[in-house]
Design a protein around this motif. Structure first.
Motif, PDB file in Angstrom:
ATOM      1  N   UNK A  92       0.607  -6.944 -13.713  1.00  0.00           N
ATOM      2  CA  UNK A  92      -0.055  -7.101 -12.612  1.00  0.00           C
ATOM      3  C   UNK A  92      -0.256  -5.545 -11.962  1.00  0.00           C
ATOM      4  N   UNK A  93      -1.273  -5.349 -11.525  1.00  0.00           N
ATOM      5  CA  UNK A  93      -1.731  -3.862 -11.330  1.00  0.00           C
ATOM      6  C   UNK A  93      -0.696  -3.561  -9.755  1.00  0.00           C
ATOM      7  N   UNK A  94      -0.335  -2.559  -9.789  1.00  0.00           N
ATOM      8  CA  UNK A  94       0.104  -1.976  -8.481  1.00  0.00           C
ATOM      9  C   UNK A  94      -0.526  -0.903  -7.597  1.00  0.00           C
ATOM     10  N   UNK A  95      -0.227  -0.771  -6.529  1.00  0.00           N
ATOM     11  CA  UNK A  95      -0.924   0.294  -5.563  1.00  0.00           C
ATOM     12  C   UNK A  95      -0.121   1.410  -5.366  1.00  0.00           C
ATOM     13  N   UNK A  96      -0.742   2.863  -5.903  1.00  0.00           N
ATOM     14  CA  UNK A  96      -0.162   3.912  -5.553  1.00  0.00           C
ATOM     15  C   UNK A  96      -0.300   4.355  -4.354  1.00  0.00           C
ATOM     16  N   UNK A  97       0.539   4.885  -3.798  1.00  0.00           N
ATOM     17  CA  UNK A  97       0.313   5.715  -2.294  1.00  0.00           C
ATOM     18  C   UNK A  97      -0.052   4.541  -1.091  1.00  0.00           C
ATOM     19  N   UNK A  98       0.489   3.231  -1.633  1.00  0.00           N
ATOM     20  CA  UNK A  98       0.501   2.173  -0.406  1.00  0.00           C
ATOM     21  C   UNK A  98       1.307   2.557   0.733  1.00  0.00           C
ATOM     22  N   UNK A  99       0.878   2.357   1.934  1.00  0.00           N
ATOM     23  CA  UNK A  99       1.401   2.914   3.181  1.00  0.00           C
ATOM     24  C   UNK A  99       2.742   2.011   3.194  1.00  0.00           C
ATOM     25  N   UNK A 100       4.047   2.321   3.339  1.00  0.00           N
ATOM     26  CA  UNK A 100       5.364   1.565   3.566  1.00  0.00           C
ATOM     27  C   UNK A 100       5.252   0.518   4.369  1.00  0.00           C
ATOM     28  N   UNK A 101       4.389   0.760   5.617  1.00  0.00           N
ATOM     29  CA  UNK A 101       4.386  -0.471   6.584  1.00  0.00           C
ATOM     30  C   UNK A 101       3.257  -1.275   6.551  1.00  0.00           C
ATOM     31  N   UNK A 102       2.600  -1.403   5.284  1.00  0.00           N
ATOM     32  CA  UNK A 102       1.625  -2.437   4.955  1.00  0.00           C
ATOM     33  C   UNK A 102       2.267  -3.208   3.865  1.00  0.00           C
ATOM     34  N   UNK A 103       1.715  -4.613   4.065  1.00  0.00           N
ATOM     35  CA  UNK A 103       2.260  -5.647   3.332  1.00  0.00           C
ATOM     36  C   UNK A 103       1.857  -5.339   1.861  1.00  0.00           C
ATOM     37  N   UNK A 104       2.553  -5.803   0.707  1.00  0.00           N
ATOM     38  CA  UNK A 104       2.235  -5.476  -0.716  1.00  0.00           C
ATOM     39  C   UNK A 104       1.020  -6.549  -0.776  1.00  0.00           C
ATOM     40  N   UNK A 105      -0.155  -5.832  -1.476  1.00  0.00           N
ATOM     41  CA  UNK A 105      -1.555  -6.725  -1.825  1.00  0.00           C
ATOM     42  C   UNK A 105      -1.155  -7.527  -3.016  1.00  0.00           C
ATOM     43  N   UNK A 106      -0.292  -7.315  -3.885  1.00  0.00           N
ATOM     44  CA  UNK A 106      -0.188  -7.812  -5.183  1.00  0.00           C
ATOM     45  C   UNK A 106      -0.232  -9.487  -5.090  1.00  0.00           C
ATOM     46  N   UNK A 107       0.071  -9.956  -3.999  1.00  0.00           N
ATOM     47  CA  UNK A 107       0.208 -11.636  -3.844  1.00  0.00           C
ATOM     48  C   UNK A 107      -1.463 -11.722  -4.088  1.00  0.00           C
ATOM     49  N   UNK A 108      -2.026 -11.352  -3.619  1.00  0.00           N
ATOM     50  CA  UNK A 108      -3.604 -11.553  -3.490  1.00  0.00           C
ATOM     51  C   UNK A 108      -4.132 -11.549  -5.085  1.00  0.00           C
ATOM     52  N   UNK A 109      -3.698 -10.570  -5.764  1.00  0.00           N
ATOM     53  CA  UNK A 109      -4.075 -10.420  -7.097  1.00  0.00           C
ATOM     54  C   UNK A 109      -3.730 -11.721  -7.933  1.00  0.00           C
ATOM     55  N   UNK A 110      -2.479 -12.231  -7.477  1.00  0.00           N
ATOM     56  CA  UNK A 110      -1.842 -13.212  -8.331  1.00  0.00           C
ATOM     57  C   UNK A 110      -2.473 -14.517  -7.872  1.00  0.00           C
ATOM     58  N   UNK A 111      -2.862 -14.752  -6.469  1.00  0.00           N
ATOM     59  CA  UNK A 111      -3.040 -15.951  -5.898  1.00  0.00           C
ATOM     60  C   UNK A 111      -4.466 -16.448  -6.045  1.00  0.00           C
ATOM     61  N   UNK A 112      -5.290 -15.243  -5.589  1.00  0.00           N
ATOM     62  CA  UNK A 112      -6.715 -15.322  -5.781  1.00  0.00           C
ATOM     63  C   UNK A 112      -7.615 -16.397  -5.307  1.00  0.00           C
ATOM     64  N   UNK A 113      -7.054 -17.620  -5.413  1.00  0.00           N
ATOM     65  CA  UNK A 113      -8.054 -19.087  -4.902  1.00  0.00           C
ATOM     66  C   UNK A 113      -7.714 -19.306  -3.470  1.00  0.00           C
ATOM     67  N   UNK A 114      -8.765 -18.846  -2.581  1.00  0.00           N
ATOM     68  CA  UNK A 114      -8.381 -19.182  -0.951  1.00  0.00           C
ATOM     69  C   UNK A 114      -9.459 -19.943  -0.532  1.00  0.00           C
ATOM     70  N   UNK A 115      -9.337 -20.495   0.837  1.00  0.00           N
ATOM     71  CA  UNK A 115     -10.082 -21.038   1.301  1.00  0.00           C
ATOM     72  C   UNK A 115     -10.527 -20.573   2.936  1.00  0.00           C
ATOM     73  N   UNK A 116     -11.735 -19.964   2.929  1.00  0.00           N
ATOM     74  CA  UNK A 116     -11.967 -19.558   4.353  1.00  0.00           C
ATOM     75  C   UNK A 116     -12.713 -20.657   5.444  1.00  0.00           C
ATOM     76  N   UNK A 117     -11.924 -21.067   6.391  1.00  0.00           N
ATOM     77  CA  UNK A 117     -12.502 -21.951   7.350  1.00  0.00           C
ATOM     78  C   UNK A 117     -13.079 -21.246   8.385  1.00  0.00           C
ATOM     79  N   UNK A 118     -14.518 -21.504   8.546  1.00  0.00           N
ATOM     80  CA  UNK A 118     -15.311 -20.714   9.549  1.00  0.00           C
ATOM     81  C   UNK A 118     -16.089 -21.920  10.274  1.00  0.00           C
TER      82      UNK A 118
END
Length: 135
Positions: free
Chosen positions: A1-27
């Motif tokens: 899995x790709x990791x993000x270098x220099x990602x701010x410590x107070x930001x959530x880890x975005x790696x879940x998005x790379x794993x989950x990928x399939x999402x629903x946008x209700x608009x």
């Protein structure tokens, strides 16, 4: 899995998005009644007062069923859902204390978020909220 270098410590880890990928946008919102896109008040130069008079009093999503939507999304394989809480015209789809231009003052009279978020959490779908500040 790709990791993000220099990602701010107070930001959530975005790696879940790379794993989950399939999402629903209700608009959806008042613009849905016009059966066009969400920018039609602006692009068709409809005055906000006229827009509100024409669509606010008609807003009643009679096919809205939060539990059914969540269960259907889960069966379809969605891993996350993003819901538009308020789009550019300023109509709030929850019972905010900061405005009368909200879903609970329409014929629907219910707080969409109060129903939707627990239903999606119950089936294990991650939740994101989109909120426009333009208005």
């Amino acid at each position: 899995m790709r990791t993000y270098k220099n990602w701010p410590a107070d930001y959530p880890d975005p790696n879940w998005f790379l794993h989950d990928r399939f999402g629903l946008f209700i608009h959806f919102g008042l613009f849905s009644i016009g059966a066009r896109h969400e920018w039609f008040m602006t692009t068709e130069k409809i005055e906000p007062t006229t827009y509100r008079e024409n669509y606010f009093s008609q807003f009643d999503p009679d096919l809205f069923n939060a539990e059914e939507w969540a269960q259907t999304a889960k069966k379809a394989g969605f891993q996350y859902m993003v819901f538009t809480t308020k789009h550019h015209e300023g109509f709030a789809l929850w019972d905010t204390a900061l405005s009368d231009y909200k879903v609970t003052n329409t014929p629907f009279k219910r707080d969409l978020l109060a129903e939707l978020l627990p239903a999606f959490r119950k089936v294990g779908i991650k939740i994101g909220l989109y909120h426009s500040l333009i208005d």
